[in-house]
Design a protein around this motif. Structure first.
Motif, PDB file in Angstrom:
ATOM      1  N   GLU A 147       0.863  -1.181   0.000  1.00 25.84           N
ATOM      2  CA  GLU A 147       0.000   0.000   0.000  1.00 25.84           C
ATOM      3  C   GLU A 147       0.901   1.232   0.000  1.00 25.84           C
ATOM      4  OE1 GLU A 147      -2.577   2.054  -0.737  1.00 25.84           O
ATOM      5  OE2 GLU A 147      -3.822   0.474   0.147  1.00 25.84           O
ATOM      6  N   THR A 357     -10.119  -4.724   1.360  1.00 35.15           N
ATOM      7  CA  THR A 357      -9.851  -3.447   0.700  1.00 35.15           C
ATOM      8  C   THR A 357     -11.014  -2.483   0.880  1.00 35.15           C
ATOM      9  OG1 THR A 357     -10.717  -4.252  -1.423  1.00 35.15           O
ATOM     10  CG2 THR A 357      -8.381  -4.575  -0.997  1.00 35.15           C
ATOM     11  N   SER A 360     -10.978  -1.133   4.464  1.00 35.06           N
ATOM     12  CA  SER A 360      -9.923  -0.124   4.600  1.00 35.06           C
ATOM     13  C   SER A 360     -10.370   1.211   4.022  1.00 35.06           C
ATOM     14  CB  SER A 360      -8.648  -0.592   3.890  1.00 35.06           C
ATOM     15  OG  SER A 360      -8.054  -1.679   4.559  1.00 35.06           O
ATOM     16  N   SER A 361     -11.030   1.162   2.860  1.00 33.15           N
ATOM     17  CA  SER A 361     -11.488   2.393   2.209  1.00 33.15           C
ATOM     18  C   SER A 361     -12.502   3.126   3.075  1.00 33.15           C
ATOM     19  CB  SER A 361     -12.108   2.069   0.849  1.00 33.15           C
ATOM     20  OG  SER A 361     -11.167   1.457   0.003  1.00 33.15           O
ATOM     21  N   ARG A 364     -11.045   4.901   6.515  1.00 36.65           N
ATOM     22  CA  ARG A 364     -10.325   6.170   6.453  1.00 36.65           C
ATOM     23  C   ARG A 364     -11.264   7.358   6.588  1.00 36.65           C
ATOM     24  NH1 ARG A 364      -8.533   5.737   0.232  1.00 36.65           N
ATOM     25  NH2 ARG A 364      -7.850   3.787   1.125  1.00 36.65           N
ATOM     26  N   VAL A 374      -6.168   5.107   5.797  1.00 31.92           N
ATOM     27  CA  VAL A 374      -6.142   3.967   6.717  1.00 31.92           C
ATOM     28  C   VAL A 374      -6.034   2.696   5.886  1.00 31.92           C
ATOM     29  CG1 VAL A 374      -7.435   2.627   8.421  1.00 31.92           C
ATOM     30  CG2 VAL A 374      -7.531   5.111   8.484  1.00 31.92           C
ATOM     31  N   TYR A 375      -5.188   1.780   6.323  1.00 36.13           N
ATOM     32  CA  TYR A 375      -5.069   0.480   5.643  1.00 36.13           C
ATOM     33  C   TYR A 375      -5.132  -0.611   6.703  1.00 36.13           C
ATOM     34  CZ  TYR A 375      -3.383  -3.175   2.509  1.00 36.13           C
ATOM     35  OH  TYR A 375      -3.282  -4.328   1.765  1.00 36.13           O
ATOM     36  N   ALA A 376      -6.095  -1.515   6.545  1.00 40.31           N
ATOM     37  CA  ALA A 376      -6.249  -2.609   7.499  1.00 40.31           C
ATOM     38  C   ALA A 376      -5.263  -3.724   7.179  1.00 40.31           C
ATOM     39  CB  ALA A 376      -7.684  -3.137   7.464  1.00 40.31           C
ATOM     40  N   GLN A 380      -7.968  -7.447   9.964  1.00 45.01           N
ATOM     41  CA  GLN A 380      -8.228  -6.268  10.788  1.00 45.01           C
ATOM     42  C   GLN A 380      -7.528  -6.355  12.143  1.00 45.01           C
ATOM     43  OE1 GLN A 380     -11.354  -7.278   8.843  1.00 45.01           O
ATOM     44  NE2 GLN A 380     -10.244  -5.906   7.505  1.00 45.01           N
ATOM     45  N   GLU A 383      -3.780  -1.574  11.942  1.00 46.30           N
ATOM     46  CA  GLU A 383      -4.010  -0.569  10.912  1.00 46.30           C
ATOM     47  C   GLU A 383      -2.733   0.219  10.686  1.00 46.30           C
ATOM     48  OE1 GLU A 383      -7.297   1.984  11.766  1.00 46.30           O
ATOM     49  OE2 GLU A 383      -8.703   0.338  12.094  1.00 46.30           O
TER      50      GLU A 383
END
Length: 459
Positions: A147, A357, A360-361, A364, A374-376, A380, A383
């Motif tokens: 990412e 995905t 994560s979207s 944020r 934010v990216y998981a 989960q 982060e």
């Protein structure tokens, strides 16, 4: 925050799980009482059974004083109408909708989602998100996860370590000293299925999976340091001509590196439509699991096979068969993260999980403070957060060693206002306006958020 989640499927239930664990007031809405019951029994959330777009159902869910509505049902139209009702009837401040049909997202119809037409604040397209993930995997095929952050100046990269890794059993602190010019830092590692935040005294072992943060131009060198080769895929085979496969093929056709792409699709109608839509991609009609067809696609000389159909088992098997035939990298799309162990046994290099995905979207846009991305990580479990430091944030003006970050969180990189990126050190001072990338285990995400929030004294 008081949040209403429409849809108790995989995405909705995972968002509910995530947000309820952080003491948000969450209500899940779905027309299937069994799904609602499953989520309410599993997590600390309320449940309402009914159509998510109906005003009376949203009223029962508490829309009158809700801070946010997340519409993630299977039907685009229900998601859009739910946002419209939330805005027009209940004045919900923020509305997020999952929209899958690409026709709604075409640039020609961009005015559709204006506030005075259909007031949706954030649109999440799972197909496009997954396509972007697939493209990142192809650019770093040796990584099982990746990412970008800080305007794509910094990358998070996940690598699996083998016995050939030259820096095993070496304290991470020593690596920083030996390779002082390498702008990269290991922020976490997974061992025996457990994710750990990395510390300076930790040593890496064969079989570990690591997450590192590196400047874009140093990623290839960092990957080689840990015993992996960094070679972008120049010859790609895509299995599946659905929305995801087509999106990936279109992106590859625009790639300046001009990779050679072949696509395999067993549905004649989809194959013909793909052949008409794509310009430089060779489209083959047939089953991606067929060894004869894979041979026709010259799979043994391909750098990567991407299996992107809507059938998880077909994706796993076609990718595994391509890998066995000699393809360097095999990547499969799966809606079930539980297939991770099976994918490893089949020799696959990476799995793409749309649910992860999409979650994560959405996250944020839920995070408090000046959070930009934010990216998981994993299921989960953690982060990676990109946040901006405000004038009255508790960490503004402090050295990293004095910034009170919890032990389960580590800073990966800092972007200064002049555009330069600095790697973390104890004496690095955090200034107002800096953007910071932080790896945080899930249980301390709220504490990390607080470090970027406006102090009470500001008011």
């Amino acid at each position: 925050m008081k949040i209403i989640i429409c849809g108790a499927g995989q995405v909705g239930s995972q968002i509910a799980r995530h947000l309820s664990s952080e003491n948000n007031d969450v209500t899940i809405v779905d027309q299937d009482p069994a799904l609602v019951r499953r989520v309410t029994d599993s997590y600390d959330v309320s449940g309402v059974t009914g159509f998510a777009s109906h005003p009376d159902v949203l009223e029962r869910a508490g829309a009158e004083d809700a801070d946010m509505l997340i519409a993630a049902t299977f039907a685009d139209e229900v998601n859009m109408v739910a946002c419209q009702v939330a805005h027009s009837v209940f004045s919900v401040p923020q509305k997020i909708a999952r929209v899958r049909a690409q026709s709604y997202l075409a640039p020609a119809w961009s005015d559709l989602f204006r506030r005075d037409h259909m007031p949706i604040d954030v649109i999440i397209s799972p197909e496009l998100e997954v396509a972007r993930v697939a493209l990142r995997r192809l650019r770093s095929p040796e990584a099982f996860d990746s990412e970008n952050f800080l305007d794509e100046k910094v990358s998070l990269v996940g690598l699996s370590l083998t016995d050939e890794c030259p820096v095993l059993n070496t304290p991470l602190r020593q690596l920083s000293e030996l390779f002082s010019t390498l702008r990269a830092i290991v922020v976490a590692y997974r061992r025996d299925g457990v994710l750990h935040t990395a510390s300076a005294d930790d040593q890496l072992l064969a079989g570990d999976s690591i997450y590192l943060v590196a400047l874009k131009e140093d990623v290839a060198r960092a990957v080689q340091l840990f015993g992996r080769k960094s070679e972008p895929a120049a010859r790609v085979v895509i299995v599946g001509a659905g929305n995801v496969g087509l999106s990936v093929a279109r992106m590859l056709e625009k790639d300046p590196a001009r990779p050679r792409v072949k696509m395999v699709e067993r549905d004649r109608r989809k194959a013909e439509a793909a052949a008409e839509t794509l310009n430089r991609t060779i489209v083959l009609l047939g089953d991606g699991m067929d060894p004869i067809l894979q041979e026709e696609a010259n799979i043994r000389d391909a750098d990567a096979i991407l299996s992107l159909t809507d059938d998880d088992k077909s994706n796993l098997l076609s990718a595994a068969r391509g890998k066995a035939a000699g393809c360097r990298v095999a990547i499969a799309l799966t809606n079930d993260p539980g297939y991770g162990e099976l994918g490893e046994r089949l020799g696959l290099d990476a799995l793409i999980v749309p649910r992860a995905t999409t979650v994560s979207s959405i996250l944020r846009h839920v995070r408090r403070g000046k959070v930009r991305a934010v990216y998981a990580v994993g299921d989960q479990e953690a982060e990676v957060i990109e946040a901006q430091v405000l004038a009255t944030s508790p960490i503004a003006g402090k050295r990293l060693r004095d910034a009170s970050f919890p032990e389960e969180a580590v800073v990966g990189a800092v972007l200064r206002q002049n555009g330069t990126v600095e790697m973390p050190s104890g004496d690095l001072v955090i200034h107002e306006g800096d953007r910071v990338v932080v790896f945080s285990e899930r249980r301390v995400v709220r504490q990390v958020e607080q470090l970027f929030r406006v102090s009470v004294e500001f008011f």
